[in-house]
Design a protein around this motif. Structure first.
Motif, PDB file in Angstrom:
ATOM      1  N   GLY B 156      38.127  35.180  34.379  1.00 37.02           N
ATOM      2  CA  GLY B 156      38.204  34.987  32.928  1.00 37.02           C
ATOM      3  C   GLY B 156      37.679  36.198  32.170  1.00 37.02           C
ATOM      4  N   ALA B 157      36.749  35.956  31.255  1.00 32.92           N
ATOM      5  CA  ALA B 157      36.227  37.031  30.407  1.00 32.92           C
ATOM      6  C   ALA B 157      35.011  37.722  31.013  1.00 32.92           C
ATOM      7  CB  ALA B 157      35.874  36.463  29.035  1.00 32.92           C
ATOM      8  N   LYS B 160      35.121  42.813  34.655  1.00 36.30           N
ATOM      9  CA  LYS B 160      36.220  43.084  35.590  1.00 36.30           C
ATOM     10  C   LYS B 160      35.735  43.489  36.975  1.00 36.30           C
ATOM     11  CE  LYS B 160      40.015  43.289  32.686  1.00 36.30           C
ATOM     12  NZ  LYS B 160      39.436  42.092  32.041  1.00 36.30           N
TER      13      LYS B 160
END
Lengths: 288, 361
Positions: B156-157, B160
């Motif tokens: 998700g958010a 990375k």
């Protein structure tokens, strides 16, 4: 009756081993008794052309199907090759694969089951005793003399405990439509939910005895999925946490899957839960 | 079989997951130069129990004090288990703790990957009280790895940098025949690096041989001995020994024992086709277990030959009281053999266990 009847032709994979030979004999004794088809061929790679307990042996299911009409396989092959045998059954278009073999690595089982789904093949097991439709067909290793034809379906994660309960039912004059051992592994091809859906579509089945044990939540999931009258028994009330109780799947892990919470969940759905196997016939009788 | 933390971290490192620098020490080892781990280190007892931190099994100390503090830790037990291995690791400046795990999902017959933005010790509470905060994605076992969309859905958010760790954990799960592979916490450090601060890996008992694991450490010596005979065996703490055939029937016998107010000493499943020798072995094994006063043999099956079983019981020749319930071929012959030698035999498991309750109360 579900899954198999007297018209079902059976191929036994792992036909030339001790188990395979012995149970081809028993399955075909039963088929003769009830006028059914029974085991039509055996398969063991490299043993094509031999005979096993009176049936011809082929190197592959593909070869066997060239000579015989069959819809199901019963698999006795050793654990390291059993997943492959399930996939072979599916790829050759068999409707049903019953995997008796115990100790298959769970990654092999997951792969084989998901592969079989692509072909629409129903997998029963692994690590199971198979199934019997009394008076019709026996696929697997259940002792046939305990079962009687009748209106009660039995679905169980166990082997001998299933025989015990079938014996209790038969002695009480309550026959069975089909008795299915779905297997004691954590990952199995057909769950309580899958088998209950078949019983629900079967006009001969009026009630079902569900036999569960510690580990997972398949019992509650199955019970919640059906509108059939159910009676349950859950083994392992006295099982300690984090110990594998014989079956690979029979383990209370991370505080989940213990027998008492399953029993509470089932009773919460209004299902009668027997506290010992001998109580089951009296709990089932009102539904018949 | 549960891997220990340092073994799990070795598995993770092989899959490309960064783990803290560290070293395992055992009693009597020269700890050697620990300065490479910085000014402060973490000492982690390698015991096979959960809740280790709360039970005093994790110590943070200046590196100079580490040998002395490790010496103290070796003298202790954590939840009843002696500390025989300690993992010494660098102490890391953690900014945030995530959670990531792969496990076998019984309901779907597939692996499922879990990811939570709030990891650490409270993850079980979160999973129970706020299950939506744990993201779950089921993966077809026919794929050889995680598809990119699955990784995006999981992470998700979150940063990375976590994405490759999630993929690597899934590879480790597959490569090691794991039924669980868990990183908790999965940490982001001050300098932005990602690190598996703890490791929990459970390997499928049915795959130990092909994973090159010779011995299942989760079993006791007696349990391993039983396994060599082809029995499934679990030690319990009561005084009624149980021999059954089939896991379900044996469990049901245990439950019936509890139902009658007794306590089982063990679970022993002799497996299919029990013959004279196997039965004798099983009965002897139980008779040798400390504290077993009475043994219940409960065997049922179409192919079990009761005369064989009876001879096995007689062969075992143990001093404890033996109560037998069996059904199968040659039941009458079996009953005659047992009767001749003064053993009790019953037709149902209820009667057999009730007899044990009558006799030991």
């Amino acid at each position: 009756m579900i899954l198999a009847d007297r018209k079902s032709g059976v191929i036994v994979a792992g036909a030339t081993g001790r188990q395979g030979l012995f149970h081809i004999g028993l399955m075909n004794d039963y088929a003769r008794e009830v006028g059914g088809t029974g085991v039509v061929a055996g398969v063991t790679p490299g043993k094509g052309g031999q005979e096993a307990a009176g049936v011809p042996v082929y190197n592959s299911i593909r070869e066997a199907l060239r000579e015989h009409d069959a819809q199901a396989s019963v698999i006795f092959v050793p654990a390291s090759a059993a997943g492959d045998s399930i996939m072979e059954s599916a790829a050759n278009g068999l409707e049903l694969a019953v995997a008796i073999t115990e100790h298959i690595p769970v990654h092999d089982t997951m792969k084989a089951i998901n592969y079989a789904r692509l072909y629409g093949t129903t997998v029963i097991g692994p690590n199971c005793p198979g199934l019997i439709s009394p008076g019709e067909a026996k696929l697997g290793i259940m002792p046939a003399h305990l079962a009687r034809p009748g209106p009660v379906g039995v679905v169980s994660r166990s082997g001998t405990l299933t025989y015990e309960i079938v014996d209790e039912l038969s002695r009480a004059g309550i026959g069975q439509s089909t008795v299915v051992g779905i297997g004691g592994d954590p990952v199995i091809g057909s769950t309580f939910t899958d088998i209950l859906a078949r019983f629900e579509r079967d006009p001969t089945t009026k009630a079902v005895v569900l036999v569960g044990e510690v580990g997972g939540a398949l019992e509650q999931e199955g019970a919640a999925s059906t509108s059939l009258p159910l009676v349950a028994y859950i083994a392992g009330v006295s099982a300690p946490p984090d110990k594998r109780m014989g079956h690979a799947g029979a383990i209370v892990e991370g505080g989940e899957g213990d027998a008492r919470s399953k029993i509470r969940a089932l009773e919460g759905m209004g299902i009668a839960v027997a506290s010992r196997p001998s109580e089951i016939p009296d709990l089932v009788r009102p539904y018949l | 079989m549960k891997l220990r933390e340092f073994e799990g971290k070795r598995v993770f490192a092989e899959a490309g997951i960064p783990v803290p620098r560290g070293r395992v020490i055992r009693p009597g080892d020269e700890p050697g130069d620990l300065d490479e781990f910085g000014d402060e280190v973490v000492l982690k007892a390698q015991v096979d129990v959960g809740g280790r931190g709360k039970a005093g099994g994790v110590v943070i100390c200046p590196t100079a004090e580490a040998p002395a503090r490790a010496g103290d830790l070796f003298g202790t037990t954590i939840r009843g288990l002696p500390v025989t291995e300690i993992l010494v690791e660098e102490r890391l400046p953690i900014v945030h703790e995530y959670y990531c795990a792969v496990m076998v999902d019984r309901s779907t017959s597939q692996p499922v990957v879990l990811f939570a933005e709030a990891g650490g010790v409270e993850i079980e509470e979160t999973a129970k009280n706020d299950p939506d905060r744990v993201r779950r994605v089921g993966i077809s076992p026919l794929l050889s790895g995680l598809p990119p969309f699955a990784v995006r859905d999981l992470v998700g958010a979150a940063p990375k940098a976590l994405a490759p760790i999630v993929s690597a954990l899934y590879r480790a799960f597959l490569a090691n025949d794991a039924i669980l592979a868990e990183i908790n916490p999965l940490a982001i450090l001050e300098d932005g690096r990602v690190m598996a601060v703890d490791a929990k890996v459970i390997v499928d008992d049915n795959a130990l041989a092909r994973q090159g694991i010779a011995q299942n450490r989760d079993l006791s010596e007696r349990e391993r001995e039983a396994e060599r005979h082809g029995f499934s065996y679990v030690e319990l703490d009561g005084d009624v020994g149980v021999v059954g055939n089939g896991a379900g029937l044996t469990m049901a016998t245990l439950d019936l024992i509890e139902h009658y107010g007794l306590r089982a000493a063990n679970f022993l499943d002799v497996g299919g086709g029990a013959d004279r020798e196997r039965v004798a072995h099983a009965v002897r094994l139980l008779a040798l277990s400390p504290g077993v006063r009475v043994i219940i043999v409960n065997l049922l099956g179409g192919i079990t030959r009761c005369d064989e079983v009876a001879l096995g019981i007689v062969d075992a020749g143990v001093r404890q009281r033996i109560i037998v319930r069996m059904a199968g071929t040659n039941e009458e012959e079996g009953r005659a053999i047992l009767g001749e030698h003064g053993y009790e035999m019953y037709g149902s498991m209820d009667e057999a266990v009730a007899a044990a309750a009558g006799g030991t109360r």
